[in-house]
Design a protein around this motif. Structure first.
Motif, PDB file in Angstrom:
ATOM      1  N   ASP A  27      -2.943  57.301  65.646  1.00 43.04           N
ATOM      2  CA  ASP A  27      -2.333  58.518  66.179  1.00 43.04           C
ATOM      3  C   ASP A  27      -3.342  59.662  66.097  1.00 43.04           C
ATOM      4  OD1 ASP A  27      -0.747  60.986  66.381  1.00 43.04           O
ATOM      5  OD2 ASP A  27       0.986  59.650  66.254  1.00 43.04           O
ATOM      6  N   SER A  28      -3.591  60.315  67.218  1.00 44.09           N
ATOM      7  CA  SER A  28      -4.626  61.363  67.267  1.00 44.09           C
ATOM      8  C   SER A  28      -4.266  62.594  66.443  1.00 44.09           C
ATOM      9  CB  SER A  28      -4.879  61.780  68.723  1.00 44.09           C
ATOM     10  OG  SER A  28      -3.708  62.330  69.297  1.00 44.09           O
ATOM     11  N   ARG A  29      -2.996  62.718  66.034  1.00 42.70           N
ATOM     12  CA  ARG A  29      -2.602  63.858  65.216  1.00 42.70           C
ATOM     13  C   ARG A  29      -3.088  63.745  63.778  1.00 42.70           C
ATOM     14  NH1 ARG A  29       3.716  63.697  66.239  1.00 42.70           N
ATOM     15  NH2 ARG A  29       3.202  61.473  66.273  1.00 42.70           N
ATOM     16  N   ILE A  30      -3.504  62.541  63.381  1.00 38.95           N
ATOM     17  CA  ILE A  30      -3.999  62.330  62.021  1.00 38.95           C
ATOM     18  C   ILE A  30      -5.478  62.674  61.973  1.00 38.95           C
ATOM     19  CG2 ILE A  30      -4.369  60.637  60.192  1.00 38.95           C
ATOM     20  CD1 ILE A  30      -1.937  59.141  61.216  1.00 38.95           C
ATOM     21  N   GLY A  31      -5.873  63.525  61.034  1.00 36.04           N
ATOM     22  CA  GLY A  31      -7.257  63.981  60.932  1.00 36.04           C
ATOM     23  C   GLY A  31      -8.218  62.855  60.612  1.00 36.04           C
ATOM     24  N   PRO A  32      -9.459  62.950  61.050  1.00 39.55           N
ATOM     25  CA  PRO A  32     -10.442  61.878  60.844  1.00 39.55           C
ATOM     26  C   PRO A  32     -10.748  61.616  59.377  1.00 39.55           C
ATOM     27  CG  PRO A  32     -11.503  63.865  61.688  1.00 39.55           C
ATOM     28  CD  PRO A  32     -10.032  64.075  61.814  1.00 39.55           C
ATOM     29  N   GLN A  33     -10.630  62.638  58.506  1.00 36.62           N
ATOM     30  CA  GLN A  33     -10.933  62.425  57.098  1.00 36.62           C
ATOM     31  C   GLN A  33      -9.946  61.464  56.447  1.00 36.62           C
ATOM     32  OE1 GLN A  33      -9.949  65.258  58.413  1.00 36.62           O
ATOM     33  NE2 GLN A  33      -8.404  66.309  57.188  1.00 36.62           N
ATOM     34  N   GLU A  34      -8.794  61.240  57.088  1.00 39.41           N
ATOM     35  CA  GLU A  34      -7.807  60.327  56.542  1.00 39.41           C
ATOM     36  C   GLU A  34      -8.081  58.881  56.928  1.00 39.41           C
ATOM     37  OE1 GLU A  34      -5.504  61.115  54.505  1.00 39.41           O
ATOM     38  OE2 GLU A  34      -5.346  63.280  54.658  1.00 39.41           O
ATOM     39  N   ILE A  35      -8.812  58.686  58.002  1.00 34.43           N
ATOM     40  CA  ILE A  35      -9.054  57.343  58.518  1.00 34.43           C
ATOM     41  C   ILE A  35     -10.418  56.816  58.091  1.00 34.43           C
ATOM     42  CG2 ILE A  35      -9.301  55.965  60.620  1.00 34.43           C
ATOM     43  CD1 ILE A  35      -6.459  56.816  60.134  1.00 34.43           C
ATOM     44  N   VAL A  36     -11.420  57.687  58.103  1.00 33.73           N
ATOM     45  CA  VAL A  36     -12.793  57.271  57.818  1.00 33.73           C
ATOM     46  C   VAL A  36     -13.062  57.367  56.322  1.00 33.73           C
ATOM     47  CG1 VAL A  36     -15.222  57.764  58.233  1.00 33.73           C
ATOM     48  CG2 VAL A  36     -13.577  58.037  60.083  1.00 33.73           C
ATOM     49  N   HIS A  37     -13.646  56.337  55.759  1.00 32.22           N
ATOM     50  CA  HIS A  37     -14.108  56.421  54.377  1.00 32.22           C
ATOM     51  C   HIS A  37     -15.527  55.870  54.298  1.00 32.22           C
ATOM     52  CE1 HIS A  37     -13.481  52.090  53.649  1.00 32.22           C
ATOM     53  NE2 HIS A  37     -12.348  52.225  54.294  1.00 32.22           N
ATOM     54  N   ALA A  38     -16.168  56.106  53.165  1.00 29.60           N
ATOM     55  CA  ALA A  38     -17.599  55.820  53.055  1.00 29.60           C
ATOM     56  C   ALA A  38     -17.896  54.326  53.052  1.00 29.60           C
ATOM     57  CB  ALA A  38     -18.149  56.468  51.783  1.00 29.60           C
ATOM     58  N   ASN A  39     -16.951  53.512  52.619  1.00 28.37           N
ATOM     59  CA  ASN A  39     -17.196  52.087  52.503  1.00 28.37           C
ATOM     60  C   ASN A  39     -17.252  51.421  53.872  1.00 28.37           C
ATOM     61  OD1 ASN A  39     -17.033  52.325  49.719  1.00 28.37           O
ATOM     62  ND2 ASN A  39     -14.871  51.833  49.659  1.00 28.37           N
ATOM     63  N   GLN A  40     -17.889  50.264  53.887  1.00 28.99           N
ATOM     64  CA  GLN A  40     -17.834  49.421  55.068  1.00 28.99           C
ATOM     65  C   GLN A  40     -16.401  48.944  55.238  1.00 28.99           C
ATOM     66  OE1 GLN A  40     -20.644  46.231  54.842  1.00 28.99           O
ATOM     67  NE2 GLN A  40     -19.903  45.203  56.682  1.00 28.99           N
ATOM     68  N   SER A  41     -15.879  48.937  56.458  1.00 36.55           N
ATOM     69  CA  SER A  41     -14.479  48.573  56.696  1.00 36.55           C
ATOM     70  C   SER A  41     -14.320  47.179  57.279  1.00 36.55           C
ATOM     71  CB  SER A  41     -13.822  49.586  57.645  1.00 36.55           C
ATOM     72  OG  SER A  41     -13.797  50.864  57.070  1.00 36.55           O
ATOM     73  N   MET A  42     -15.280  46.748  58.085  1.00 31.30           N
ATOM     74  CA  MET A  42     -15.188  45.456  58.764  1.00 31.30           C
ATOM     75  C   MET A  42     -16.337  44.573  58.306  1.00 31.30           C
ATOM     76  SD  MET A  42     -14.581  44.734  62.811  1.00 31.30           S
ATOM     77  CE  MET A  42     -16.149  45.443  63.307  1.00 31.30           C
ATOM     78  N   TYR A  43     -16.014  43.298  58.019  1.00 33.56           N
ATOM     79  CA  TYR A  43     -16.996  42.374  57.468  1.00 33.56           C
ATOM     80  C   TYR A  43     -17.011  41.082  58.262  1.00 33.56           C
ATOM     81  CZ  TYR A  43     -17.109  45.359  53.301  1.00 33.56           C
ATOM     82  OH  TYR A  43     -17.248  46.420  52.446  1.00 33.56           O
ATOM     83  N   LYS A  44     -18.140  40.388  58.176  1.00 26.76           N
ATOM     84  CA  LYS A  44     -18.250  39.058  58.758  1.00 26.76           C
ATOM     85  C   LYS A  44     -17.321  38.125  58.011  1.00 26.76           C
ATOM     86  CE  LYS A  44     -20.005  35.558  61.088  1.00 26.76           C
ATOM     87  NZ  LYS A  44     -19.663  35.368  62.497  1.00 26.76           N
TER      88      LYS A  44
END
Length: 397
Positions: A206-223
Motif C-alpha cells: 500500500d503506497s500510504r505506508i512510508g518506505p521506512q516501514e518496508i525497507v530494512h538494512a538486512n538482505q530480504s531475498m535469498y537464493k
C-alpha cells in the motif's frame, strides 16, 4: 451447418482465450499456502548440539588486492564461494572451496563492464553467469565465472535484492524507497525476463505506508534450493519464488494477540507517517517481524525480532515432518554454542543442509575454543585478515 460453424468458432475462441491467459499471467496458478504457528514464550534458548551435526571453518585467503571490509552477501556454489562487499571495498570476489582466492569480478568504474555500485549479486550456475545489479546506472551487468564481461541489461525499476530463479528469469525485490506508485500500490516483488524485458509484478504494498516501514538494512531475498525465498517487514508471510512466480507461501502465525497488534499498526500507518527514529521506540510495534528466511530442500531457517521488547527469535521448520523448533531471547542470540564454545549461528546463506555464517577475524580473540580446529584457526589468523566462513551442518528433523 451454420450452427455447427458457430459452435466451432466458439470453441476455437474459448481455446484461444485459455492460451492467451496462460501466456500473459503465469502467476494465475494456484499457490500452495501453509501455516506455521510460532508460540512466543518469555525466553527459550536452544542448544546447538540439539540442532547441529558438524561445524567446519574456511579461512578466506588474504592478499594485498583482495582485502574485504564487510561481507554483504555470500553465495555458496558447487566448488566455490562468491563473496560480495558492497560498501567498504566494493568488490565481488571468487574463492575456491578451500578459501583460496581465484579472481575479482570486474571493478568500480565507468568503463564498459565496470560498475558504479553493487546493489545485489545473483548467479546462474547452470549457464555459469554472474549478475551484478548496479542501481547507480540502472543496469544489470552479466559476467562469466572467470570475470569476463558479457552483457548489460537496462532496467526501468530499482531493486534491492536479485536472485536468479531459472529459465532466464530474475526475481527482483524492489527498492521501496523509489516509491513508483501505480493505482495506490508500490511494487515489492517483480519477476523479470532477462531475454525479453517483460516484467510481472508479483507483490505490492500500500503506497500510504512510508518506505521506512518496508525497507530494512538486512538482505530480504535469498537464493533458495529451487529459486528464491523472501520475507519483508509488516508481512507475516514467507514466499518461495521460482521461474513461474510465487510457488509456495507460508503464513507465520505468532498468535492472535500479536496478529491483531500488527494489523492495527499497519492500519495506523495508512493514516499517519511515523518518523524513522520512532519506529524503534514506539510500543505500538510490539509484535514480531520477519527479518531473514533461508530455505533449502528440506527445511528453512527464520530469524525475526520484536524491537520494542529487544527480543530476537530464530526457528527451523522441516517441510516433510512439518515440525518447528525455535528459540526466543532478550538482547542475546537464542542458540547457545555448546559444541566448540565458538560463535553462534547467524546465517547469511544456505545450501543443502549447511548454514553459512561470516566471522570477522578480529572476533576470534574474544572466544575460548574447546575443539582443536577452532584453536588452530585462532592461532593462524590475525585481526587484519579476511573473514572466516563458518559452515554449520544442520540436523532438522
Amino acid at each position: 451447418q451454420t450452427i455447427c460453424n458457430m459452435k466451432k468458432n466458439v470453441c476455437l475462441l474459448y481455446l484461444l482465450l485459455i492460451i492467451i491467459s496462460a501466456c500473459t499471467n503465469t502467476q494465475s496458478r494456484r499457490v500452495q499456502t501453509d501455516e506455521i504457528y510460532i508460540a512466543q514464550s518469555d525466553e527459550k534458548v536452544l542448544k546447538m548440539s540439539e540442532l547441529v551435526k558438524n561445524i567446519r571453518y574456511v579461512k578466506l585467503e588474504t592478499t594485498s588486492d583482495n582485502l574485504i571490509g564487510t561481507v554483504s552477501q555470500l553465495i555458496p556454489l558447487k566448488d566455490k564461494y562468491l563473496v560480495v562487499d558492497n560498501s567498504a571495498s566494493k568488490q565481488v570476489l571468487l574463492f575456491d572451496a578451500t578459501g583460496r582466492f581465484i579472481t575479482h569480478i570486474s571493478r568500480v568504474g565507468v568503463a564498459p563492464g565496470e560498475y558504479v555500485t553493487i546493489t545485489s549479486v545473483a548467479v546462474d550456475e547452470e549457464e555459469e553467469r554472474i549478475f551484478i545489479a548496479d542501481m547507480g546506472t540502472g543496469n544489470i551487468l552479466v559476467y562469466d565465472m572467470r570475470g569476463e564481461y558479457l552483457d548489460k541489461i537496462g532496467v526501468d525499476f530499482s531493486v534491492k535484492d536479485i536472485v536468479y530463479v531459472g529459465s532466464n528469469k530474475m526475481a527482483c525485490y524492489c527498492d521501496y524507497m523509489e516509491r513508483k506508485e501505480q493505482d495506490g500500490q508500490v511494487p515489492i516483488l517483480i519477476l523479470y525476463d532477462l531475454r525479453t524485458g517483460d516484467k510481472q509484478i508479483l507483490l505490492s504494498a500500500d503506497s500510504r505506508i512510508g518506505p521506512q516501514e518496508i525497507v530494512h538494512a538486512n538482505q530480504s531475498m535469498y537464493k533458495a534450493a529451487n529459486g528464491a525465498s523472501l520475507a519483508y517487514p509488516l508481512d507475516p508471510n514467507i514466499y518461495l519464488i521460482d521461474s513461474l512466480g510465487i510457488q509456495q507461501k507460508f503464513y507465520v502465525n505468532w498468535g492472535e494477540d500479536f496478529c491483531k497488534k500488527r494489523e492495527r499498526y499497519v492500519e495506523m500507518l495508512k493514516e499517519e507517517e511515523v518518523p524513522i527514529e520512532e519506529i524503534f521506540q514506539n510500543r505500538k510495534t510490539n509484535f514480531p517481524n520477519l527479518l531473514t528466511v533461508l530455505c533449502s530442500d528440506d527445511f528453512f531457517c527464520i530469524l525475526y525480532n520484536n524491537l520494542s521488547e529487544m527480543k530476537i527469535g530464530v526457528g527451523f521448520y522441516n517441510f516433510q515432518s512439518q515440525n518447528y523448533i525455535g528459540g526466543y531471547a532478550m538482547e542475546r542470540f537464542p542458540i547457545k554454542n555448546d559444541i566448540d564454545n565458538g560463535f553462534y549461528i547467524n546465517p547469511i546463506a544456505i545450501k543443502g543442509h549447511d548454514l553459512y555464517t561470516i566471522i570477522e577475524s578480529y572476533n576470534l580473540s574474544s572466544v575460548e575454543p574447546k575443539v582443536s580446529a577452532l584453536v588452530d584457526l585462532k592461532e593462524k589468523v590475525s585481526g587484519d585478515d579476511n573473514p572466516i566462513i563458518k559452515i554449520t551442518e544442520m540436523k532438522i528433523e
